[in-house]
Write a protein that holds these residues in place. Sequence first.
Motif, mmCIF file in Angstrom:
data_model
loop_
_atom_site.group_PDB
_atom_site.id
_atom_site.type_symbol
_atom_site.label_atom_id
_atom_site.label_comp_id
_atom_site.label_asym_id
_atom_site.label_seq_id
_atom_site.Cartn_x
_atom_site.Cartn_y
_atom_site.Cartn_z
ATOM 1 N N GLU A 158 0.809 -1.225 0.000
ATOM 2 C CA GLU A 158 0.000 0.000 0.000
ATOM 3 C C GLU A 158 0.838 1.269 0.000
ATOM 4 O OE1 GLU A 158 -3.919 -1.030 2.472
ATOM 5 O OE2 GLU A 158 -2.106 -1.916 3.341
ATOM 6 N N SER A 159 1.884 1.317 0.819
ATOM 7 C CA SER A 159 2.674 2.551 0.898
ATOM 8 C C SER A 159 3.762 2.602 -0.177
ATOM 9 C CB SER A 159 3.327 2.669 2.278
ATOM 10 O OG SER A 159 4.375 1.728 2.430
ATOM 11 N N GLY A 160 4.149 1.447 -0.727
ATOM 12 C CA GLY A 160 5.219 1.406 -1.713
ATOM 13 C C GLY A 160 6.608 1.516 -1.123
ATOM 14 N N GLU A 161 6.707 1.564 0.199
ATOM 15 C CA GLU A 161 8.000 1.723 0.856
ATOM 16 C C GLU A 161 8.685 0.369 1.015
ATOM 17 O OE1 GLU A 161 7.128 3.610 4.533
ATOM 18 O OE2 GLU A 161 6.831 5.601 3.647
ATOM 19 N N VAL A 162 10.012 0.369 0.833
ATOM 20 C CA VAL A 162 10.797 -0.836 1.071
ATOM 21 C C VAL A 162 11.025 -0.983 2.569
ATOM 22 C CG1 VAL A 162 13.014 -1.971 0.714
ATOM 23 C CG2 VAL A 162 11.927 -0.739 -1.175
ATOM 24 N N THR A 163 10.737 -2.156 3.092
ATOM 25 C CA THR A 163 10.908 -2.444 4.513
ATOM 26 C C THR A 163 12.024 -3.466 4.675
ATOM 27 O OG1 THR A 163 8.576 -2.022 4.997
ATOM 28 C CG2 THR A 163 9.803 -3.346 6.594
ATOM 29 N N THR A 164 12.914 -3.211 5.612
ATOM 30 C CA THR A 164 14.005 -4.141 5.904
ATOM 31 C C THR A 164 13.730 -4.844 7.217
ATOM 32 O OG1 THR A 164 15.626 -2.754 4.751
ATOM 33 C CG2 THR A 164 16.476 -4.370 6.313
ATOM 34 N N PHE A 165 13.699 -6.159 7.177
ATOM 35 C CA PHE A 165 13.577 -6.978 8.382
ATOM 36 C C PHE A 165 14.971 -7.436 8.771
ATOM 37 C CE2 PHE A 165 9.630 -7.953 5.886
ATOM 38 C CZ PHE A 165 8.765 -7.193 6.654
ATOM 39 N N SER A 166 15.343 -7.231 10.031
ATOM 40 C CA SER A 166 16.702 -7.532 10.450
ATOM 41 C C SER A 166 16.728 -8.073 11.876
ATOM 42 C CB SER A 166 17.569 -6.269 10.363
ATOM 43 O OG SER A 166 18.888 -6.530 10.810
ATOM 44 N N ASN A 167 17.788 -8.823 12.167
ATOM 45 C CA ASN A 167 17.992 -9.299 13.534
ATOM 46 C C ASN A 167 18.729 -8.275 14.386
ATOM 47 O OD1 ASN A 167 20.486 -9.503 12.297
ATOM 48 N ND2 ASN A 167 20.898 -11.596 12.960
ATOM 49 N N ARG A 168 19.004 -7.110 13.809
ATOM 50 C CA ARG A 168 19.632 -6.007 14.530
ATOM 51 C C ARG A 168 18.868 -4.726 14.224
ATOM 52 N NH1 ARG A 168 21.660 -9.724 16.344
ATOM 53 N NH2 ARG A 168 23.842 -10.277 16.712
ATOM 54 N N ARG A 169 19.095 -3.725 15.040
ATOM 55 C CA ARG A 169 18.420 -2.447 14.857
ATOM 56 C C ARG A 169 18.889 -1.787 13.555
ATOM 57 N NH1 ARG A 169 15.649 0.588 18.543
ATOM 58 N NH2 ARG A 169 16.290 -0.867 20.172
ATOM 59 N N VAL A 170 17.949 -1.296 12.750
ATOM 60 C CA VAL A 170 18.249 -0.621 11.494
ATOM 61 C C VAL A 170 17.650 0.777 11.541
ATOM 62 C CG1 VAL A 170 17.958 -0.644 8.990
ATOM 63 C CG2 VAL A 170 18.212 -2.800 10.230
ATOM 64 N N ASN A 171 18.512 1.800 11.377
ATOM 65 C CA ASN A 171 18.049 3.200 11.382
ATOM 66 C C ASN A 171 17.231 3.530 12.625
ATOM 67 O OD1 ASN A 171 19.217 3.629 8.840
ATOM 68 N ND2 ASN A 171 17.377 2.876 7.801
ATOM 69 N N GLY A 172 17.620 2.946 13.756
ATOM 70 C CA GLY A 172 16.951 3.263 15.010
ATOM 71 C C GLY A 172 15.606 2.605 15.202
ATOM 72 N N GLU A 173 15.180 1.757 14.239
ATOM 73 C CA GLU A 173 13.859 1.130 14.356
ATOM 74 C C GLU A 173 13.890 -0.029 15.345
ATOM 75 O OE1 GLU A 173 12.612 -0.069 10.515
ATOM 76 O OE2 GLU A 173 12.631 1.959 9.672
ATOM 77 N N THR A 174 12.754 -0.270 15.995
ATOM 78 C CA THR A 174 12.626 -1.392 16.908
ATOM 79 C C THR A 174 12.699 -2.698 16.118
ATOM 80 O OG1 THR A 174 11.229 -0.082 18.382
ATOM 81 C CG2 THR A 174 11.148 -2.473 18.648
ATOM 82 N N VAL A 175 13.400 -3.674 16.672
ATOM 83 C CA VAL A 175 13.595 -4.938 15.988
ATOM 84 C C VAL A 175 12.631 -5.984 16.541
ATOM 85 C CG1 VAL A 175 15.221 -6.797 15.496
ATOM 86 C CG2 VAL A 175 16.013 -4.432 15.560
#
Length: 372
Positions: A158-175
């Motif tokens: 819907e938003s067209g944004e690329v989302t990164t799923f990671s086992n570590r924090r990425v760009n300050g996002e909650t993991v």
Amino acid sequence: MAEATDKITEIGLVLQGGGALGAYECGGVVALLDLIDEAVSAGRTVVLKAVSGVSIGAINAACVVGATDRADARRRIEALWDDFTLIAPDFWPHAAQRDLALFGLPGFYWPRSDYLNMTRWKSYYDTSPLRNTLERYVDFAALNKSPTQFFATAVNVESGEVTTFSNRRVNGETVAAIDPLHIMASGALPPQFPWITIGGQHYWDGGIVDNAPLDDAVNAFSQGDDVTRVLVVMNLYPLKAPLPQSMTEVDARVHSLSYGNRMRQDRAIANYFNQFISIIEELADGVPDGVSLPPELARRVDWARSFKTIQIVDIDMQESLARLDSERRVDGEFGLRDFSASTLNRRRQTGYAQAHKSLKPYILSAQPVEPV
């Protein structure tokens, strides 16, 4: 050539999407792990710092990071591709063996059977079998606590944004802990496969936007002069191919250029980027003796210098097949769905050979290869 060094060598691995072409990556990953073992046995310090994957590359990446050690990673990824191999009678024509995947791939996907609801379909296949396969071949507990950073990318429908799923924090996002749904989301290629819903958000295959997610792997590298950084990208799609002779071949060539050419563009950008960094270095070195750069500017110059030391190894996994003047042996047409035993075995062997040849100077050499 630089002098001998005892620096730590960090490897960042980027695995593309490409369906059955991912068998090349299986062979390439095994070659990489073998070379790391050989280097460690010789007393060198080589670390798999990050693995970034999309689509089938995310599945392969999960097998590598979701393992207790390198031997376990080899066992898991090879067993996965053993299971993905379609066995058909030898007397079947190859086209029939290749197209068998249209009727489903055990452990991966099945054709939908709710024909009465066809007008509401948003995909042709059901990928629920993949969840059990991922739980069998990926140790998610090991993946989530691994010192190797794991990345899988998907695009929000819907938003067209690329989302990164990671086992570590990425760009300050909650993991959130990586689980099978995150991997399935990265490989949810429409219209064949359905989107995957995670936390109320709907995701498709990240390769739609970027089939070689380099940024996350680059940002995972350590900074400082005591580290040699090697970014390894396994490019599944051939740069060259014969002139298409049918609409099917036209479609295959467009797909190949769309999904495989981004990495080559990024490589050119990296070269330009390094030229700008060289200019920054020359300007910084031209500061008169006794004059110091402001602390913040000095920090930014050091940060820029660290990126110049990244060595990019772009492995064309089909290089040995691209003999276009004599034969049409490029894995483009039907390549994504050819899970036949003969094809996957050849791809795994070719992937191993290409990766071993390309990576050996970077991993086993006592001297670092000059950066691009």
